[in-house]
Design a protein around this motif. Structure first.
Motif, PDB file in Angstrom:
ATOM      1  N   UNK A   1      35.459  36.839  52.136  1.00 15.11           N
ATOM      2  CA  UNK A   1      35.635  38.428  50.773  1.00 15.11           C
ATOM      3  C   UNK A   1      37.476  37.676  50.702  1.00 15.11           C
ATOM      4  N   UNK A   2      38.106  37.921  51.796  1.00 15.65           N
ATOM      5  CA  UNK A   2      39.592  37.714  51.566  1.00 15.65           C
ATOM      6  C   UNK A   2      39.854  36.311  51.096  1.00 15.65           C
ATOM      7  N   UNK A   3      39.065  35.149  50.603  1.00 17.26           N
ATOM      8  CA  UNK A   3      39.442  34.427  50.229  1.00 17.26           C
ATOM      9  C   UNK A   3      38.901  34.451  48.872  1.00 17.26           C
ATOM     10  N   UNK A   4      38.357  35.231  48.545  1.00 17.85           N
ATOM     11  CA  UNK A   4      37.519  35.219  46.956  1.00 17.85           C
ATOM     12  C   UNK A   4      38.885  36.585  46.726  1.00 17.85           C
ATOM     13  N   UNK A   5      39.444  36.673  47.271  1.00 18.45           N
ATOM     14  CA  UNK A   5      40.357  38.223  46.769  1.00 18.45           C
ATOM     15  C   UNK A   5      41.911  36.861  46.689  1.00 18.45           C
ATOM     16  N   UNK A   6      41.753  36.183  46.943  1.00 17.27           N
ATOM     17  CA  UNK A   6      43.264  35.670  47.124  1.00 17.27           C
ATOM     18  C   UNK A   6      43.529  34.657  45.613  1.00 17.27           C
ATOM     19  N   UNK A   7      41.946  33.961  45.942  1.00 18.79           N
ATOM     20  CA  UNK A   7      41.711  33.241  44.819  1.00 18.79           C
ATOM     21  C   UNK A   7      41.926  33.816  43.564  1.00 18.79           C
ATOM     22  N   UNK A   8      41.027  35.098  43.290  1.00 22.66           N
ATOM     23  CA  UNK A   8      41.487  35.955  42.031  1.00 22.66           C
ATOM     24  C   UNK A   8      43.177  35.767  41.926  1.00 22.66           C
ATOM     25  N   UNK A   9      43.881  35.910  42.495  1.00 21.70           N
ATOM     26  CA  UNK A   9      44.627  37.160  42.903  1.00 21.70           C
ATOM     27  C   UNK A   9      45.763  35.763  42.289  1.00 21.70           C
ATOM     28  N   UNK A  10      45.200  34.778  42.183  1.00 21.56           N
ATOM     29  CA  UNK A  10      46.479  34.025  41.993  1.00 21.56           C
ATOM     30  C   UNK A  10      45.876  32.970  40.375  1.00 21.56           C
ATOM     31  N   UNK A  11      45.292  33.569  40.103  1.00 19.81           N
ATOM     32  CA  UNK A  11      44.449  32.763  38.399  1.00 19.81           C
ATOM     33  C   UNK A  11      44.967  32.977  37.450  1.00 19.81           C
ATOM     34  N   UNK A  12      46.274  34.390  37.744  1.00 17.83           N
ATOM     35  CA  UNK A  12      46.391  34.684  36.536  1.00 17.83           C
ATOM     36  C   UNK A  12      48.009  34.953  37.413  1.00 17.83           C
ATOM     37  N   UNK A  13      48.853  35.093  37.436  1.00 16.78           N
ATOM     38  CA  UNK A  13      50.038  35.320  37.718  1.00 16.78           C
ATOM     39  C   UNK A  13      50.937  35.911  36.617  1.00 16.78           C
ATOM     40  N   UNK A  14      52.243  36.868  36.536  1.00 20.75           N
ATOM     41  CA  UNK A  14      52.636  37.355  35.009  1.00 20.75           C
ATOM     42  C   UNK A  14      53.157  35.858  34.866  1.00 20.75           C
TER      43      UNK A  14
END
Ligand SMILES: Cc1cc2nc3c(=O)[nH]c(=O)nc-3n(C[C@H](O)[C@H](O)[C@H](O)COP(=O)(O)OP(=O)(O)OC[C@H]3O[C@@H](n4cnc5c(N)ncnc54)[C@H](O)[C@@H]3O)c2cc1C
Length: 467
Positions: A336-349
């Protein structure tokens, strides 16, 4: 008391007592007050460019006698910009960059303003090394005093675990040596307690045989490869935390001939891992990391340890970018936390933004929580979110994005503890510092009271003197 008038008078005395003082308007003043984070624009009252311990004593004494606070500049890399403060006397150690190696005793004597590049250069001449950080122009001073996490952490621990002694100029202007059997409390506090206790003019480190050639894995996968390879990386490391220092580093492919043009601008992650033993052994051990997915490019190979230590330097050069970095120790790395980290890194500002997952264990975890001020070592992983952008109009969006991502990771964090060298701009200083030190905080406050009762050294992850 009129501090400005008083200190203006005193400045003449200071000029007479040290080799070089810079004040506003002097040539070199603006260069000397610049730090790594381009957001920081502060104007110290005086910058003392120290060449010796005697200069440091004179600067600290001047500040104390004139009621002025002191900021200490090592490598200038602190993202909060603690090295400089408006109206302070800056003890600038950048000219104190010498390193002496005693190869027979496996020791390095490192001046307080040295960078890791200077340490690696001097020690690798003898095939020796001590754990530093991942970027070579970071200062030994700030990095070590708050822990020091680098590639060698699995085998040889944190930078502080290799600190044998330190020479310190204390708030009252004394020069003391702290080690396991002299000024023991101070020695304990320096190993994790940051720049709270005085100015370290010399660090003595234990050295280990490393390299000069080591095995380094660095396949770079597109972010579309998703969480699968990161789960496999986590599982691969399960029985190797004592041997392999590793991280997943999210980034954007730069427009550089080192990368295929078709990949320029794409979000990716590097599966980076260092094996610091025999490189042939390392090659066999790390091979599974090269089979996690189809890389865009792969920088894996046997290479000089010093090259590994400089590999990421060009990505984040000194004084160019605006930055806000936060971290969390994680109590696990489930899917779960890996998914969250990957998703968070897809499109940083900002495309320049980096983020990483670091493994712990091995020699780092082997040190008891009470043995050093740093505290508990049981955290198995850390995530850092390193936002990096270019212009002031992007400040708010990037800081807000970083904080929101950081908050989303809270439920997975290890008791809200963070790595104090990746602490944002110091806005949560008090709470985060207390949480992170945990049961060690009270002892630190008591040592602070003895060594710095007026909080002369306050531009840091500050520990208030205990009452
Ligand atoms: C590009 C980059 C890469 C980094 N990589 C890593 C990494 O791989 N691993 C890691 O652990 N950290 C890393 N960091 C974080 C780094 O450890 C901190 O930013 C640290 O504060 C940098 O130390 P410095 O001496 O360069 O900082 P400075 O800004 O010069 O100093 C920061 C504070 O440290 C204290 N200080 C510094 N020198 C002394 C001294 N001699 N005596 C007393 N106090 C002193 C002072 O309180 C000072 O305000 C990185 C930071 C950057 C910007």
């Amino acid at each position: 008391m009129d501090i400005v008038a008083d200190s203006a008078v005193g400045l003449e005395a200071l000029r007479g007592a040290v080799r070089e003082v810079l004040v506003a308007g002097d040539p070199g003043y603006d260069e000397a007050r610049a730090v790594w984070n381009a957001m920081i624009d502060r104007r110290p009252l005086a910058i003392v460019r120290c060449r010796s311990t005697a200069d440091v004593v004179a600067a600290v004494t001047f500040a104390r006698e004139h009621g002025l606070p002191v900021s200490v500049r090592g490598g200038g890399h602190n993202v909060a910009g603690h090295a400089v403060a408006d109206g302070a006397v800056t003890v600038d150690l950048s000219q104190m960059n010498a390193v002496r190696v005693d190869a027979e005793r496996s020791r390095a004597f490192v001046q307080g303003g040295a960078t890791w590049a200077a340490v690696d250069r001097a020690t690798q001449a003898f095939g020796l090394a001590t754990p530093g950080g991942l970027i070579s122009d970071t200062g030994v001073g700030g990095l070590t005093l708050s822990g020091g996490i680098g590639w060698l952490r699995s085998r040889h621990g944190l930078a502080i675990d290799n600190l044998v002694s330190a020479q310190v100029v204390t708030a009252d202007g004394r020069v003391v040596r702290a080690h396991a059997t002299a000024n023991e409390d101070l020695f304990w506090a320096l190993r994790g307690g940051g720049g709270n206790f005085g100015v370290v003019t010399e660090f003595e480190f234990a050295l280990h045989r490393v390299g000069p050639t080591v095995m380094f894995a660095a396949p770079i996968l597109p972010i579309e490869a998703g969480a699968g390879p990161i789960r496999a990386w986590r599982d691969f490391l399960a029985d190797k935390h004592s041997d392999v220092g590793s991280l997943i580093e999210f980034s954007t492919v730069p427009e550089s001939p080192d990368y295929p043009e078709a990949a320029w601008g794409r979000r990716v992650y590097t599966v980076a891992a260092l094996y610091a033993g025999d490189p042939d052994e390392g090659e066999a051990l790390l091979r599974p990391l090269l089979e996690l997915g189809e890389p865009i490019v792969d920088f894996t190979g046997k290479m000089a340890y010093r090259d590994v230590q400089q590999l990421f330097d060009a990505v984040i050069p000194f004084g160019k970018h605006r930055c806000y970095w936060k971290s969390r120790y994680l109590n696990g790395l489930d899917d779960e936390v890996i998914d969250l980290i990957v998703a968070g890194n897809e499109r940083p500002p900002s495309p320049n933004t980096l983020s990483s997952i670091w493994n712990f264990g091995g020699a780092t975890a082997a040190v008891d929580a009470a043995a050093t001020a740093f505290g508990d070592r049981s955290m198995p992983w850390m995530v850092s979110i390193d936002s990096i952008w270019d212009t002031p109009d992007q400040d708010d969006a990037n800081i807000a994005w970083t904080r929101a991502f950081w908050q989303r990771l809270e439920p997975y964090s290890d008791r809200g503890r963070i790595y104090l060298n990746f602490a944002g701009h110091g806005e949560d200083n008090d709470e985060l510092t207390r949480r992170t030190f945990g049961p060690n905080y009270e002892r630190l406050a008591e040592i602070k009271r003895r060594y710095d009762p007026t909080n002369l050294f306050r531009f840091n992850q500050n520990i208030r003197p205990g009452s």
